[in-house]
Design a protein around this motif. Structure first.
Motif, PDB file in Angstrom:
ATOM      1  N   TRP B 325       0.823  -1.205   0.000  1.00 52.45           N
ATOM      2  CA  TRP B 325       0.000   0.000   0.000  1.00 52.45           C
ATOM      3  C   TRP B 325       0.859   1.257   0.000  1.00 52.45           C
ATOM      4  O   TRP B 325       0.744   2.125  -0.868  1.00 52.45           O
ATOM      5  CB  TRP B 325      -0.918  -0.054   1.217  1.00 52.45           C
ATOM      6  N   LEU B 376      -5.492  -9.175  13.133  1.00 49.52           N
ATOM      7  CA  LEU B 376      -5.688  -8.074  12.188  1.00 49.52           C
ATOM      8  C   LEU B 376      -4.650  -8.142  11.068  1.00 49.52           C
ATOM      9  O   LEU B 376      -4.977  -7.957   9.900  1.00 49.52           O
ATOM     10  CB  LEU B 376      -5.591  -6.736  12.918  1.00 49.52           C
ATOM     11  N   TRP B 381      -9.110  -7.853   5.808  1.00 52.62           N
ATOM     12  CA  TRP B 381      -9.419  -6.443   5.954  1.00 52.62           C
ATOM     13  C   TRP B 381      -8.178  -5.580   5.726  1.00 52.62           C
ATOM     14  O   TRP B 381      -8.196  -4.614   4.970  1.00 52.62           O
ATOM     15  CB  TRP B 381     -10.000  -6.216   7.361  1.00 52.62           C
ATOM     16  N   LEU B 382      -7.068  -5.967   6.391  1.00 48.09           N
ATOM     17  CA  LEU B 382      -5.854  -5.180   6.257  1.00 48.09           C
ATOM     18  C   LEU B 382      -4.931  -5.729   5.180  1.00 48.09           C
ATOM     19  O   LEU B 382      -3.804  -5.285   5.045  1.00 48.09           O
ATOM     20  CB  LEU B 382      -5.122  -5.120   7.607  1.00 48.09           C
ATOM     21  N   LYS B 383      -5.424  -6.705   4.437  1.00 48.43           N
ATOM     22  CA  LYS B 383      -4.562  -7.311   3.423  1.00 48.43           C
ATOM     23  C   LYS B 383      -4.058  -6.302   2.397  1.00 48.43           C
ATOM     24  O   LYS B 383      -2.890  -6.321   2.013  1.00 48.43           O
ATOM     25  CB  LYS B 383      -5.314  -8.446   2.720  1.00 48.43           C
ATOM     26  N   TYR B 385      -3.192  -3.452   2.853  1.00 48.70           N
ATOM     27  CA  TYR B 385      -2.172  -2.593   3.453  1.00 48.70           C
ATOM     28  C   TYR B 385      -0.966  -3.395   3.920  1.00 48.70           C
ATOM     29  O   TYR B 385       0.162  -2.954   3.807  1.00 48.70           O
ATOM     30  CB  TYR B 385      -2.759  -1.829   4.634  1.00 48.70           C
ATOM     31  N   LEU B 386      -1.211  -4.556   4.504  1.00 48.24           N
ATOM     32  CA  LEU B 386      -0.118  -5.282   5.163  1.00 48.24           C
ATOM     33  C   LEU B 386       0.097  -6.685   4.615  1.00 48.24           C
ATOM     34  O   LEU B 386       0.893  -7.447   5.151  1.00 48.24           O
ATOM     35  CB  LEU B 386      -0.386  -5.369   6.672  1.00 48.24           C
TER      36      LEU B 386
END
Lengths: 375, 596
Positions: B325, B376, B381-383, B385-386
């Motif tokens: 991201w 998390l 959900w945060l895939k 981004y992270l």
């Protein structure tokens, strides 16, 4: 002296308190927003609010919602059964028995071994009711014995030490039991034998489609709870347990054998965990050495949610937590636009713990602790 | 004072109940260890060439210890114990015998009943191991005689003189150390071009040779005779020299010796040992941070791994070109600044809600936070981004001008970690005696009293969380650069627990203790995913860590290298009792004196 302390800390509104207020407000409004978005979606999927939040969400059909509630309740009943052990031990000794989840796992494991053997012998299919009683009996025995041995070896010598010492010890016990089971029975996931058709088929009760296994789970949980309530409130032993929980020293002056009562407390907690273990095995039909870890922590959460030391509270807390982690992802998180919500089930359970401790540290139904443990 | 000496006990005047109890437990433990699979798994590791493997050692120590326990007498003040006699030796022998009978039962069982279905180690491999690939009769005879001999030896330890006992333990523990450190000594002798030395001690296929074992045993046993407490005397002399100048000189000398050793030694060590040292350093850094939170401030943080993860992920996001991201691809130094900021934020965010809670609730809630953060990182959900379960890969090595720190060169990683460890040790050492450090210890001992004394408990506790978080995040940052990638899997709850064991075994609140703890535990047994010197332990590490945690809490809660203050806290009752007894004695003697 403690009153002075409280007054002083109250008069000083620190940054931490302000921060916590903000956290409380944010969390509460998120929950409200999620629920409102969910309702908006249910009522009229195309409305601008629901569209704005999460255009992909389909909402839930009535049957889906009922299904979530039912599985939440049945899982919650199991959390409640395990939570009783945490709650009783905390009430009597004032420490978190971290290894209690492992006691539960040992119950499930011994149930698996017995059911496997019964299945080989053919009894599982020819007489399921008898087999069920047999595996419950074996699981209760194993779990109770495990709990009592742990108490004798690991906790009794530490009774007078600071509160954190037995907690740390119980973490060690927990890892020891987990890995001993891993070494003895191997890392593979073990499957319970097939349940008979008449039990596992879907039934319709009051328009709710529910699997027979889940009914069995709830009925057995309710029966065990009733039995426990009778033991604690109506028998001599139960009275001794309550007295020891209130004040060990005075109880021993009144002629109660404190050691024996504590052993009984551990034993009863272990038995409840054993019943929970069998129900877990019937419901999910698989067990590994890690089976006890997460349910253990969640059951502790349930005990805190219901108010620690409070037995009815533990059961109610379990049901609450079970339904929350089953419903909340779909009802609060998905309408807020979070993808892949089913992965966040465990995170929701832990968030419930944090929220309860933020909003109502004594639990929903109030804690019952002795004077010294309240400090 | 009573002066009559009691006769030594008669040969058959035995406490049968006690023998049966301890013998039974001895048998149970041996059977348990066999069925858990320790002997079969550890049999690969040879300690003494063609004689003893680690697997056998794991069965053999039991009769020795139980023989020792069974003939141990309760010491009561004012009552003289009967002199230990032949009956105690017999008790030890019988305990060993009972233990061996357990093994015989296992052998008979494996041959006749099939229990392989639930018990995975109920197999021919264990059978061959127990019977020495011979018949059951042979195996039983060997185990019974070995059990009897070891039980007797164990119980005889009470009867030999202190000097003898010292010689015995020196040679046993010394031999064990030599056997365990085989790789290190091999490596060192290669580095110093002294290959003949390791060839002399160790056999080609691993393990010590029989001759070298005997020679070393004798030499080690003679060691206490030669030193004769000179070592201890030297230490006390240095300790007792309290003139400020001398003390300073001594500590500077000690410090420089250690510094030179730590800086020079890696050049003479091979890749594997350097890798091991780098791991030890990473965990030492974590343990030093946890030591501040748990050891000094008394806050049992079970979600400590969260800060480790924050450090790792922040570094990954800021330096890796593969970050999904936001990928500024900064230098490690700049990302380190961000790591510090993020760690402080994480410390405050996790610390603030839990700080008012009871100590044990705090433990579980921090554990919850640790899991929430891992879940998390793992979630869809945060895939974006992270990276979800794939994590973030391709983290570049640390570029330090002329040098480069990368995973393929463990020595450079070791120096990098060393720099952070030195910083952490300095910080902890300075904090310990500071106003804040003393506030932490006061809170640990009694929070209400500390608050009444004017300590701002909330802020002090938050500071503990923040300092601990920063140290852990450094460790995470170096780990990310070392491995080159971060995955949610590397940040499981297990890491928190293992660091907790390190801190507790070493000694809560003691910097030296934590260093010793991580060197011994991480170095020998290994971290959650990193192998130690005894790689064969990989599957049994957690079993041993768990048992160790329980054992330490029961027998030595202050740890291996305790601080004086912590010891007094944990043994307060005994101290009070001693003080009370002491008072009474002096009062009595005063009375006696007055009467005279």
């Amino acid at each position: 002296m403690s009153e002075i302390v409280k007054k002083r800390s109250k008069s000083r509104v620190s940054g931490v308190d302000r921060f916590l207020t903000v956290v409380r407000v944010v969390m509460a409004s998120l929950i409200v927003l999620g629920v409102v978005a969910f309702i908006a979606q249910q009522v009229w999927p195309g409305n601008p609010f629901a569209d704005w939040r999460n255009p992909d969400a389909r909402g839930l059909s009535g049957d889906q919602f009922k299904g979530l509630v039912v599985s939440g309740l049945s899982q919650g009943a199991m959390y409640g059964l395990i939570a009783l052990g945490y709650s009783m031990v905390y009430g009597v000794l004032g420490f978190i028995n971290f290894a209690h989840g492992e006691v539960f796992m040992v119950g499930t494991m011994s149930g698996w071994i017995t059911s496997e053997k019964l299945n080989d012998a053919g009894l599982w299919e020819s007489n399921f009711i008898l087999s069920l009683f047999l595996i419950i009996f074996v699981a209760i025995t194993t779990s109770t014995v495990t709990a009592i041995i742990t108490e004798r070896i690991a906790y009794r010598p530490l009774r007078s030490s600071p509160r954190l010492i037995p907690l740390i010890t119980s973490i060690g016990v927990s890892f020891f039991i987990q890995n001993a089971v891993l070494g003895l029975f191997g890392p593979a996931s073990k499957g319970y034998p097939r349940l008979p058709e008449w039990l596992s088929k879907q039934r319709s009760i009051f328009t709710v489609e529910i699997a027979g296994t889940k009914i069995l789970v709830m009925v057995v949980a309710a029966l065990s709870m009733a039995g426990l309530w009778y033991l604690v409130e109506r028998t001599q032993t139960g009275r001794a347990m309550r007295a020891v929980a209130e004040d060990k020293e005075i109880a021993s002056l009144m002629g109660i054998n404190v050691n024996r009562t504590i052993v009984i407390t551990f034993g009863v907690g272990g038995a409840m965990a054993g019943v929970g273990g069998i129900l877990w095995g019937l419901l999910f039909r698989s067990v590994t050495h890690m089976t006890g870890f997460l349910p253990g922590i969640k059951a502790f959460t349930a005990a805190v949610v219901g108010g620690i030391g409070n037995m009815g509270g533990a059961m109610a807390g379990g049901v609450f937590l079970g339904s929350a982690e089953s419903i909340a992802p779909m009802v609060i998180l998905e309408p807020l636009g979070v993808p892949g919500v089913s992965q966040l089930k465990d995170a929701v359970a832990f968030t419930v713990l944090v929220l309860v401790l933020l909003f109502k540290p004594a639990g929903l139904f109030g804690e019952k602790l002795s004077q010294e443990d309240r400090a | 004072m009573m002066t009559s000496t009691l006769d030594s006990r008669k040969l058959f005047n035995l406490n049968w109940k006690r023998i049966l109890f301890w013998g039974g437990i001895c048998a149970l433990s041996q059977v348990f260890i066999c069925l858990v699979g320790l002997p079969s798994e550890l049999n690969r590791r040879i300690l003494i060439e063609s004689t003893l493997s680690l697997g056998y050692l794991f069965i053999l120590w039991i009769p020795l210890v139980f023989g020792y326990i069974v003939s141990k007498m309760v010491e009561l003040e004012g009552i003289e114990n009967p002199k230990p006699g032949a009956s105690d030796l017999l008790a030890g022998a019988l305990t060993g015998l009972l233990g061996s009978l357990g093994l015989v039962l296992v052998m008979l069982g494996i041959e006749n009943i099939d229990m392989r279905d639930p018990l995975i180690n109920w197999n021919p491999k264990l059978f061959r191991l127990l019977t020495f690939e011979n018949s059951i009769t042979f195996g039983s005879l060997v185990w019974i005689s070995v059990g009897v001999v070891l039980g007797t030896v164990g119980s005889s330890l009470h009867q030999i003189s202190g000097q003898m006992r010292k010689m015995f333990s020196y040679s046993i523990f010394g031999l064990f150390t030599f056997a365990v450190l085989e790789d290190v000594i091999d490596d060192l002798s290669e580095g110093f071009r002294l290959e003949w030395l390791s060839d002399l001690i160790y056999a080609k296929k691993g393990g010590m040779t029989v001759t070298s074992t005997i020679v070393l045993a004798v030499l080690l046993a003679l060691l206490p005779l030669i030193t004769r407490g000179k070592l201890k005397a030297t230490v006390t002399r240095y300790r007792s020299d309290v003139t400020p100048g001398a003390q300073r000189r001594n500590s500077v000398m000690l410090f420089s010796i250690i510094a030179v050793l730590v800086i020079v030694l890696p050049w003479f060590l091979g890749g594997i040992i350097n890798e091991l040292l780098a791991n030890v350093g990473l965990f030492l850094l974590l343990a030093l941070g946890l030591n501040i939170v748990v050891g000094l401030a008394g806050l049992l943080d079970l979600g400590y791994v969260a800060f480790f993860a924050v450090g790792g992920y922040t570094t990954a996001v800021f330096t890796s070109p593969n970050s999904p991201w936001f990928s500024p691809e900064t230098h490690f130094g700049i990302s380190l600044l961000v790591v510090v900021v993020m760690a402080i934020l994480a410390g405050l965010l996790i610390g603030a809600p839990v700080i008012r809670m009871r100590g044990d609730y705090l433990a579980i809630v921090t554990l919850g936070f640790g899991e929430i953060i891992r879940l998390l990182f793992l979630s869809d959900w945060l895939k974006p981004y992270l990276g979800g379960s794939q994590g973030i890969t391709n983290i570049p090595p640390i570029d330090l001008g002329p040098w480069e720190v990368r995973g393929a060169d463990p020595r450079s990683v070791f120096y990098m970690v060393l720099a952070f460890c030195v910083l952490a040790i300095y910080v902890s050492w300075r904090l310990q005696g500071s106003r804040l450090g003393r506030a932490w210890m006061a809170i640990r001992e009694d929070e209400s009293v500390a608050e009444v004394m004017g300590i701002n408990t909330v802020n002090s506790k938050l500071m503990a969380f923040v300092v601990g978080a920063v140290l852990a995040s450094f460790s995470g940052a170096v780990l990310a650069a070392k491995v080159g990638s971060v995955f949610p899997k590397s940040f499981e709850i297990l890491v928190s627990i293992i660091i907790l064991v390190v801190v507790i075994v070493g000694g809560m609140g003691s910097i030296t203790g934590v260093m010793v703890g991580s060197l011994v535990l991480i170095g020998i047994l290994g971290g959650p995913r990193q192998p130690g010197l005894l790689q064969e332990f990989q599957n049994y590490k957690l079993l041993i860590y768990g048992a160790l945690l329980v054992f330490m809490m029961l027998k030595r809660p202050e740890g291996l290298v305790p601080t004086a203050r912590r010891t007094r806290e944990l043994h307060q009752e005994e101290y009070l009792q001693d003080a009370w007894l002491g008072d009474e004695e002096t009062e009595e003697s005063k009375e006696v004196e007055e009467k005279l």
